[in-house]
Design an enzyme around this catalytic site. Structure first.
Site, PDB file in Angstrom:
ATOM      1  N   SER A  40       0.839  -1.199   0.000  1.00  0.00           N
ATOM      2  CA  SER A  40       0.000   0.000   0.000  1.00  0.00           C
ATOM      3  C   SER A  40       0.873   1.248   0.000  1.00  0.00           C
ATOM      4  CB  SER A  40      -0.914   0.012   1.228  1.00  0.00           C
ATOM      5  OG  SER A  40      -0.168   0.275   2.408  1.00  0.00           O
ATOM      6  N   SER A  42       0.943   3.816   2.190  1.00  0.00           N
ATOM      7  CA  SER A  42       0.951   4.549   3.458  1.00  0.00           C
ATOM      8  C   SER A  42       2.325   5.099   3.837  1.00  0.00           C
ATOM      9  CB  SER A  42       0.433   3.666   4.587  1.00  0.00           C
ATOM     10  OG  SER A  42       1.338   2.617   4.882  1.00  0.00           O
ATOM     11  N   LYS A 119       5.449   0.840   9.402  1.00  0.00           N
ATOM     12  CA  LYS A 119       5.246   2.268   9.677  1.00  0.00           C
ATOM     13  C   LYS A 119       6.542   2.824  10.262  1.00  0.00           C
ATOM     14  CE  LYS A 119       0.722   1.895   8.913  1.00  0.00           C
ATOM     15  NZ  LYS A 119       0.074   2.465   7.697  1.00  0.00           N
ATOM     16  N   SER A 227      -2.910   6.894   5.808  1.00  0.00           N
ATOM     17  CA  SER A 227      -2.309   5.873   6.666  1.00  0.00           C
ATOM     18  C   SER A 227      -3.181   5.613   7.883  1.00  0.00           C
ATOM     19  CB  SER A 227      -0.913   6.320   7.118  1.00  0.00           C
ATOM     20  OG  SER A 227      -0.350   5.388   8.023  1.00  0.00           O
TER      21      SER A 227
END
Length: 279
Positions: A40, A42, A119, A227
């Site tokens: 993705s 994010s 992250k 996100s």
């Protein structure tokens, strides 16, 4: 009979070779490095959809989350890391544990779903974290921000999930330029990295104050308006505070990258990202 015996002997040798290869690969993945494919957007533009990297598991030591999950939905195989190493779960500690640092790009196990997420770690145990008008505040002070132009990508369906990007320059058609504001964010301690923002999107630009509990961490995506991270509780699809034992490892370097829906589409390979350090 001799030829038949030779055939079965060759088959047995092949089986043994496959067994030992899988065993060695499993040990390597469990102890040293785990492959991770970015699904993705994010973490744009630090990490792009289709980046392939290895996660360094030695950095933070080992917990139940260090065991690999084996999910092959097509064959009905769904073996979770907790099924293999669940006996290590429950005390939020690690074997040979190392402390993560603010600014690390971390792969971790989602506290509720068990899926692997990636992250940036922005909040340490005991910190307060808040967003005010799109600016990250740590322990009551805003982080340093410096404008760094515009991030431009093509508006099209991206990666295996086929999702188009969000754009700051409004609704654009397929094939058009999709723009986002780019800034350089410097965290306490000196780590600097790019973040992206969509000026008109206010989903999590203003929040309450988060108090990071002991033994937990606050994670955010670099693509701030795209996100689901620690700003959102797990009940709202976010990750909440991430326990120490859920950390899998640190992402240090991109090994390979492909912009296509499949890595087999060689014309979409991004050779300029091969072996690129992750900042």
């Amino acid at each position: 009979m001799a030829s038949e015996g030779g055939f079965f002997s060759a088959v047995w040798e092949t089986i043994k070779t496959i067994f030992w290869a899988l065993l060695i690969a499993g040990i390597f993945r469990t102890i040293f490095f785990q492959p991770f494919w970015i699904p993705s957007g994010s973490m744009k533009d630090t990490l792009l959809i289709g980046d392939f990297l290895f996660v360094n598991k030695m950095t933070y030591g080992y917990s139940y989350a260090s065991c690999p999950s084996v999910r092959l939905q097509r064959f009905g195989i769904n073996i979770d890391a907790q099924d293999i190493c669940g006996f290590l779960d429950g005390d939020n500690t690690r074997i040979l544990g190392g402390e993560p640092e603010r600014g690390d790009v971390v792969v971790f196990r989602h506290p509720a779903t068990g899926q692997d997420y990636i992250k940036r770690l922005v909040g340490l145990p005991g910190d307060t974290v808040q967003m005010i008008d799109g600016v990250l505040q740590i322990n009551g002070a805003p982080v340093e921000l410096e404008d760094d132009g515009v991030f431009v990508e093509t508006y099209e369906r991206q990666g295996p999930e086929g999702r188009p990007p969000r754009c700051e320059n409004g609704a654009v058609g397929p094939g058009a330029d999709c723009e986002k504001s780019r800034q350089i964010e410097t965290l306490p301690g000196g780590t600097s990295h790019h973040i992206l923002n969509i000026g008109t999107y206010r989903g999590a630009d203003d929040t309450g104050v988060f108090h990071v509990p002991e033994g937990h961490y606050f994670m955010m995506g670099d693509n701030r308006d795209n996100s689901l991270d620690s700003r959102f509780p797990v009940t709202a699809g976010g990750v909440g505070f991430v326990p120490y034992e859920n950390l899998i490892g640190r992402a240090d370097r991109i090994m390979f990258s492909s912009a296509g829906r499949s890595m087999l589409f060689f014309w979409t390979w991004r050779s300029d990202r091969y072996f690129k350090a992750i900042e």
